[in-house]
Write an enzyme that holds these catalytic residues in place. Sequence first.
Site, PDB file in Angstrom:
ATOM      1  CG  ASP A  96      -1.756   1.218   1.369  1.00 36.54           C
ATOM      2  OD1 ASP A  96      -2.375   1.627   0.375  1.00 36.54           O
ATOM      3  OD2 ASP A  96      -1.788   1.793   2.483  1.00 36.54           O
ATOM      4  CG  ASP A 155      -2.224   2.619   6.511  1.00 35.08           C
ATOM      5  OD1 ASP A 155      -3.059   3.399   7.040  1.00 35.08           O
ATOM      6  OD2 ASP A 155      -2.162   2.467   5.279  1.00 35.08           O
ATOM      7  CG  ASP A 169      -1.767   7.457   0.510  1.00 33.45           C
ATOM      8  OD1 ASP A 169      -0.762   7.607  -0.210  1.00 33.45           O
ATOM      9  OD2 ASP A 169      -2.906   7.835   0.177  1.00 33.45           O
TER      10      ASP A 169
END
Length: 279
Positions: free
Chosen positions: A18, A192, A20
């Site tokens: 991922d 996250d 961000d």
Amino acid sequence: MLTFVENCFSPRTAAFFDLDKTVIAKSSTLTFSKSFYQGGLINRRAVLRTAYTQFVFLAGGADHDQMERMREYLSALCKGWNVQQVKDLVAETLHDLIDPIIYDEAATLIEEHHTAGRDVVIVSTSGAEVVEPIGELLGADRVVATRMVVGDDGCYTGEIEYYAYGPTKAEAIKALAESEGYDLSRCYAYSDSATDVPMLESVGHPHAVNPDRTLRREAALREWPILAFDRPVRLKQRLPAFSLPPRPALVAAAALGAAAVTAGLVWYTNRRRASTLTT
């Protein structure tokens, strides 16, 4: 640390990241708010509220319903925007925004996976026009990202061709595994957000990076490794050969970015309104 190299006779493997808060320290779209304001795409009130939206994102992210509302607003907001205008805005500001926010730990992991013989794939809900240049700078082999529709007149139609979010990320990973011959049971994934659980559980080696509360609980229950990345590094310091990609690669990041910014503000406003009504 990754300590072994893939055997040349083994099935191919990959590491899926991922973007961000996993590879970079901020939202790759919300950080464009100042340049959007200067370019006339959003007003001053939006800029001020964006600071709060970025804080909410960094503190805990948004859940599935909030992300869906952001997607719907994104579609409406971008309709009619001229691609060339947003090209110019992004080309002028991208280096200032990207240079300082790459996590050193993420860059090290990417290097280790490449050394071990694995492909590196960035899988992000952000727009392809933002993610692809970042992926190129990091040496990623492939990118999966949201794509918006551009009409014959060079403007956004208000439609999203592909939304790289939640289960669709896992579907994209499985499609890549079929086309590239990846053995997913031996692949790695990093994120996250709890919305990326489908992506994480699709591989044999999932990792939670700076996880939100929901993902932290899920990772603990499933005994997934939890990593803390907290050392942003300037690309020019870590990669001496760093240079901006050519302008054509920066096609339309501003549209998706500004839409995400404003969509986040709509979510915040709705949440405040709901809280007031409850009170």
